[in-house]
Design a protein around this motif. Structure first.
Motif, PDB file in Angstrom:
ATOM      1  N   SER A  99       4.460  26.046 -13.292  1.00 15.99           N
ATOM      2  CA  SER A  99       3.668  27.270 -13.288  1.00 15.99           C
ATOM      3  C   SER A  99       2.876  27.434 -12.001  1.00 15.99           C
ATOM      4  O   SER A  99       2.307  28.503 -11.751  1.00 15.99           O
ATOM      5  CB  SER A  99       2.712  27.266 -14.482  1.00 15.99           C
ATOM      6  OG  SER A  99       3.422  27.208 -15.694  1.00 15.99           O
ATOM      7  N   ASP A 100       2.832  26.378 -11.177  1.00 18.32           N
ATOM      8  CA  ASP A 100       2.115  26.441  -9.904  1.00 18.32           C
ATOM      9  C   ASP A 100       2.959  27.032  -8.787  1.00 18.32           C
ATOM     10  O   ASP A 100       2.551  27.028  -7.623  1.00 18.32           O
ATOM     11  CB  ASP A 100       1.627  25.048  -9.505  1.00 18.32           C
ATOM     12  CG  ASP A 100       2.754  24.014  -9.476  1.00 18.32           C
ATOM     13  OD1 ASP A 100       3.927  24.397  -9.690  1.00 18.32           O
ATOM     14  OD2 ASP A 100       2.462  22.825  -9.245  1.00 18.32           O
ATOM     15  N   CYS A 101       4.161  27.547  -9.134  1.00 17.49           N
ATOM     16  CA  CYS A 101       5.062  28.187  -8.158  1.00 17.49           C
ATOM     17  C   CYS A 101       5.559  27.202  -7.096  1.00 17.49           C
ATOM     18  O   CYS A 101       5.802  27.584  -5.948  1.00 17.49           O
ATOM     19  CB  CYS A 101       4.384  29.376  -7.482  1.00 17.49           C
ATOM     20  SG  CYS A 101       3.820  30.648  -8.631  1.00 17.49           S
ATOM     21  N   VAL A 102       5.711  25.949  -7.477  1.00 18.81           N
ATOM     22  CA  VAL A 102       6.197  24.910  -6.574  1.00 18.81           C
ATOM     23  C   VAL A 102       7.463  24.294  -7.149  1.00 18.81           C
ATOM     24  O   VAL A 102       7.575  24.076  -8.360  1.00 18.81           O
ATOM     25  CB  VAL A 102       5.128  23.812  -6.371  1.00 18.81           C
ATOM     26  CG1 VAL A 102       5.664  22.692  -5.492  1.00 18.81           C
ATOM     27  CG2 VAL A 102       3.870  24.402  -5.757  1.00 18.81           C
ATOM     28  N   LEU A 103       8.459  24.020  -6.252  1.00 23.22           N
ATOM     29  CA  LEU A 103       9.665  23.286  -6.624  1.00 23.22           C
ATOM     30  C   LEU A 103       9.587  21.923  -5.950  1.00 23.22           C
ATOM     31  O   LEU A 103       9.212  21.823  -4.779  1.00 23.22           O
ATOM     32  CB  LEU A 103      10.934  23.985  -6.130  1.00 23.22           C
ATOM     33  CG  LEU A 103      11.283  25.368  -6.628  1.00 23.22           C
ATOM     34  CD1 LEU A 103      10.742  26.421  -5.683  1.00 23.22           C
ATOM     35  CD2 LEU A 103      12.798  25.509  -6.730  1.00 23.22           C
ATOM     36  N   LYS A 104       9.972  20.879  -6.698  1.00 23.22           N
ATOM     37  CA  LYS A 104       9.954  19.543  -6.121  1.00 23.22           C
ATOM     38  C   LYS A 104      11.255  18.818  -6.440  1.00 23.22           C
ATOM     39  O   LYS A 104      11.696  18.785  -7.589  1.00 23.22           O
ATOM     40  CB  LYS A 104       8.754  18.751  -6.641  1.00 23.22           C
ATOM     41  CG  LYS A 104       7.425  19.326  -6.154  1.00 23.22           C
ATOM     42  CD  LYS A 104       6.234  18.460  -6.546  1.00 23.22           C
ATOM     43  CE  LYS A 104       4.930  19.051  -5.995  1.00 23.22           C
ATOM     44  NZ  LYS A 104       3.751  18.238  -6.355  1.00 23.22           N
ATOM     45  N   LEU A 105      11.847  18.243  -5.402  1.00 24.34           N
ATOM     46  CA  LEU A 105      13.058  17.439  -5.520  1.00 24.34           C
ATOM     47  C   LEU A 105      12.641  15.975  -5.499  1.00 24.34           C
ATOM     48  O   LEU A 105      11.868  15.555  -4.637  1.00 24.34           O
ATOM     49  CB  LEU A 105      14.008  17.744  -4.365  1.00 24.34           C
ATOM     50  CG  LEU A 105      15.320  16.956  -4.298  1.00 24.34           C
ATOM     51  CD1 LEU A 105      16.237  17.344  -5.453  1.00 24.34           C
ATOM     52  CD2 LEU A 105      16.013  17.196  -2.960  1.00 24.34           C
ATOM     53  N   ALA A 106      13.135  15.199  -6.460  1.00 26.92           N
ATOM     54  CA  ALA A 106      12.688  13.812  -6.577  1.00 26.92           C
ATOM     55  C   ALA A 106      13.842  12.890  -6.916  1.00 26.92           C
ATOM     56  O   ALA A 106      14.898  13.318  -7.408  1.00 26.92           O
ATOM     57  CB  ALA A 106      11.584  13.701  -7.636  1.00 26.92           C
ATOM     58  N   ASP A 107      13.614  11.603  -6.670  1.00 19.53           N
ATOM     59  CA  ASP A 107      14.566  10.556  -7.002  1.00 19.53           C
ATOM     60  C   ASP A 107      14.443  10.212  -8.492  1.00 19.53           C
ATOM     61  O   ASP A 107      13.343   9.973  -8.985  1.00 19.53           O
ATOM     62  CB  ASP A 107      14.290   9.319  -6.143  1.00 19.53           C
ATOM     63  CG  ASP A 107      15.235   8.189  -6.450  1.00 19.53           C
ATOM     64  OD1 ASP A 107      14.844   7.280  -7.203  1.00 19.53           O
ATOM     65  OD2 ASP A 107      16.372   8.211  -5.934  1.00 19.53           O
ATOM     66  N   THR A 108      15.570  10.189  -9.190  1.00 21.02           N
ATOM     67  CA  THR A 108      15.526   9.965 -10.633  1.00 21.02           C
ATOM     68  C   THR A 108      15.076   8.552 -10.992  1.00 21.02           C
ATOM     69  O   THR A 108      14.366   8.348 -11.974  1.00 21.02           O
ATOM     70  CB  THR A 108      16.911  10.235 -11.255  1.00 21.02           C
ATOM     71  OG1 THR A 108      17.346  11.548 -10.889  1.00 21.02           O
ATOM     72  CG2 THR A 108      16.855  10.147 -12.763  1.00 21.02           C
ATOM     73  N   SER A 109      15.472   7.569 -10.200  1.00 21.75           N
ATOM     74  CA  SER A 109      15.169   6.186 -10.545  1.00 21.75           C
ATOM     75  C   SER A 109      13.693   5.844 -10.396  1.00 21.75           C
ATOM     76  O   SER A 109      13.167   4.996 -11.119  1.00 21.75           O
ATOM     77  CB  SER A 109      15.998   5.232  -9.680  1.00 21.75           C
ATOM     78  OG  SER A 109      15.682   5.406  -8.305  1.00 21.75           O
ATOM     79  N   SER A 110      13.000   6.514  -9.455  1.00 22.42           N
ATOM     80  CA  SER A 110      11.600   6.186  -9.205  1.00 22.42           C
ATOM     81  C   SER A 110      10.631   7.327  -9.482  1.00 22.42           C
ATOM     82  O   SER A 110       9.434   7.100  -9.663  1.00 22.42           O
ATOM     83  CB  SER A 110      11.428   5.752  -7.738  1.00 22.42           C
ATOM     84  OG  SER A 110      11.682   6.847  -6.864  1.00 22.42           O
ATOM     85  N   GLY A 111      11.129   8.561  -9.478  1.00 18.25           N
ATOM     86  CA  GLY A 111      10.274   9.717  -9.663  1.00 18.25           C
ATOM     87  C   GLY A 111       9.595  10.194  -8.399  1.00 18.25           C
ATOM     88  O   GLY A 111       8.831  11.161  -8.424  1.00 18.25           O
ATOM     89  N   ARG A 112       9.864   9.548  -7.271  1.00 19.49           N
ATOM     90  CA  ARG A 112       9.194   9.901  -6.021  1.00 19.49           C
ATOM     91  C   ARG A 112       9.777  11.165  -5.405  1.00 19.49           C
ATOM     92  O   ARG A 112      10.990  11.346  -5.341  1.00 19.49           O
ATOM     93  CB  ARG A 112       9.275   8.750  -5.014  1.00 19.49           C
ATOM     94  CG  ARG A 112       8.521   7.518  -5.471  1.00 19.49           C
ATOM     95  CD  ARG A 112       8.490   6.437  -4.396  1.00 19.49           C
ATOM     96  NE  ARG A 112       7.801   5.246  -4.889  1.00 19.49           N
ATOM     97  CZ  ARG A 112       6.491   5.082  -4.891  1.00 19.49           C
ATOM     98  NH1 ARG A 112       5.706   6.047  -4.427  1.00 19.49           N
ATOM     99  NH2 ARG A 112       5.939   3.974  -5.364  1.00 19.49           N
ATOM    100  N   VAL A 113       8.902  12.055  -4.949  1.00 17.97           N
ATOM    101  CA  VAL A 113       9.304  13.326  -4.363  1.00 17.97           C
ATOM    102  C   VAL A 113       9.904  13.116  -2.977  1.00 17.97           C
ATOM    103  O   VAL A 113       9.367  12.379  -2.158  1.00 17.97           O
ATOM    104  CB  VAL A 113       8.100  14.291  -4.271  1.00 17.97           C
ATOM    105  CG1 VAL A 113       8.456  15.542  -3.485  1.00 17.97           C
ATOM    106  CG2 VAL A 113       7.619  14.661  -5.668  1.00 17.97           C
TER     107      VAL A 113
END
Length: 379
Positions: free
Chosen positions: A81-95
């Protein structure tokens, strides 16, 4: 548990509401987006019949509304809802990458409602609360390839097909077919006079593949791929209630779908012949099904209603008929056819180890008269 819940294999209650979930991998891993903006990854311990948290991170300032995994499950995109898209690593969750929507003179900020990978691991699409569908390329500076503003209310689902195409359903009662490579070839359906809440492809083994659409009135409509002007069939709701709506839709097989309703029930729907075959289960609160997904091996249907998450078994031991549904009537299963968060960490992307979607009211939309096109015939 009640009779309707006899298929439940695991019930887990979180501290916050679940807005979206995706199951993946042979170990039935689960990626969950919460109402407080957090995203967490879990594995299902079948031996102990429990969820094991792998990581948990604050991802969005308000809520995490939708998630989408790459084909190889190595990365995922979250929208909030903050109008932000984030791509992250599935194994660690890091953006690894993020894109921030900026207000312009011609367009105000509109929260994203849905995100979906469309072509490979580089092209994805988003839909927002104002009906804008945007095509993105993660390799491009700024990310955006093109935006489509053919629809005027929230985008409820995006369903990719044939590698490069997608169907977007909207609260304004229309569906939009897009080509990720040809931005000028969009096809808009006739208005359906009802909110379109979700969609899924079915009848894969048939020459005329179908696209099923859930609606706010509880009707499931069928479109034929290649003929997107108007629906060809209407499947009436399984119960007689003015309050019943279709909330989620997932593929169960080549000719079957799992339908999550506003009554908290998950039902199996057969397509052509059109009939509801059985109830998989019902959430204990009897509130609406907010999100659902099918495990990779098809053994489980995982759904969430509010903060309650349930793993349902999909085998023969699940309920065999709709007789347990006290509100259903014999004729109601027949179909009618037209043709026969913690504010102090509000922007932290660092995972902590082991530690709704808001539905907009449909706007009054003018009728759209769209000339028929055969651009997508045969696709």
């Amino acid at each position: 548990m009640s009779k309707l819940n006899s298929a439940a294999k695991l019930r887990h209650v979180f501290d916050d509401d679940v807005f979206n979930l995706i199951t993946y991998g042979e170990k039935n891993n689960l990626l969950v987006g919460f109402s407080n903006g957090r995203v967490a990854n879990y594995s299902y311990d079948e031996e102990n019949n429990s969820l094991v948290e792998e990581w948990n991170t604050k991802r969005h300032k308000i809520s995490c509304r939708n998630l989408s995994l790459t084909d190889d499950n190595s990365e995922f995109i979250s929208v909030g809802s903050d109008c932000v898209l984030k791509l992250a690593d599935t194994s660690s969750g890091r953006v690894t990458s993020k894109w921030i929507q900026e207000e312009t003179a011609s367009a105000e900020l509109s929260p994203y409602s849905v995100v979906e990978w469309v072509e490979g691991n580089n092209i994805f699409a988003t839909g927002d609360d104002d009906g804008c569908v945007t095509i993105w390329d993660r390799r491009k500076n700024g990310g955006v390839l093109h935006s489509h503003r053919d629809q005027i209310d929230y985008i409820s689902s995006i369903s990719p097909f044939e590698d490069r195409f997608m169907v977007a359903t909207s609260g304004d009662g229309t569906l939009l077919v897009l080509d990720a490579r040809n931005f000028k070839s969009a096809v808009l359906s006739e208005e359906q006079d009802d909110d379109l809440t979700c969609g899924a492809f079915t009848r894969d083994n048939n020459a005329k593949k179908k696209f099923a659409v859930g609606t706010a009135s509880g009707v499931v409509t069928l479109f034929t791929k290649g003929d997107w002007g108007d629906h060809t069939d209407r499947i009436m709701p399984p119960i007689r209630s003015n309050d019943y709506s279709v909330e989620t839709m997932n593929r169960a097989g080549a000719d079957t779908l799992y339908i999550g309703g506003s009554d908290g029930c998950l039902r199996q729907l057969n397509i052509l012949p059109n009939r509801y075959e059985k109830i998989i289960g019902q959430h204990t609160s009897k509130a609406g099904v907010d999100t659902a997904d099918v495990s990779e091996n098809g053994e489980y249907l995982i759904s969430a209603s509010g903060s309650e998450l349930i793993f349902w078994g999909t085998g023969d031991d699940s309920n065999e008929s709709n007789k347990a549904d006290q509100d259903s009537e014999e004729e109601s299963d027949e179909t009618k056819s037209d043709e026969s968060e913690d504010e102090s960490s509000s922007d932290s992307d660092e995972p902590t180890q082991n530690s709704k979607r808001n539905k907009k009211s449909a706007k009054a939309a003018p009728k759209k008269k769209v000339p028929k096109t055969d651009f997508f015939d045969g696709l």
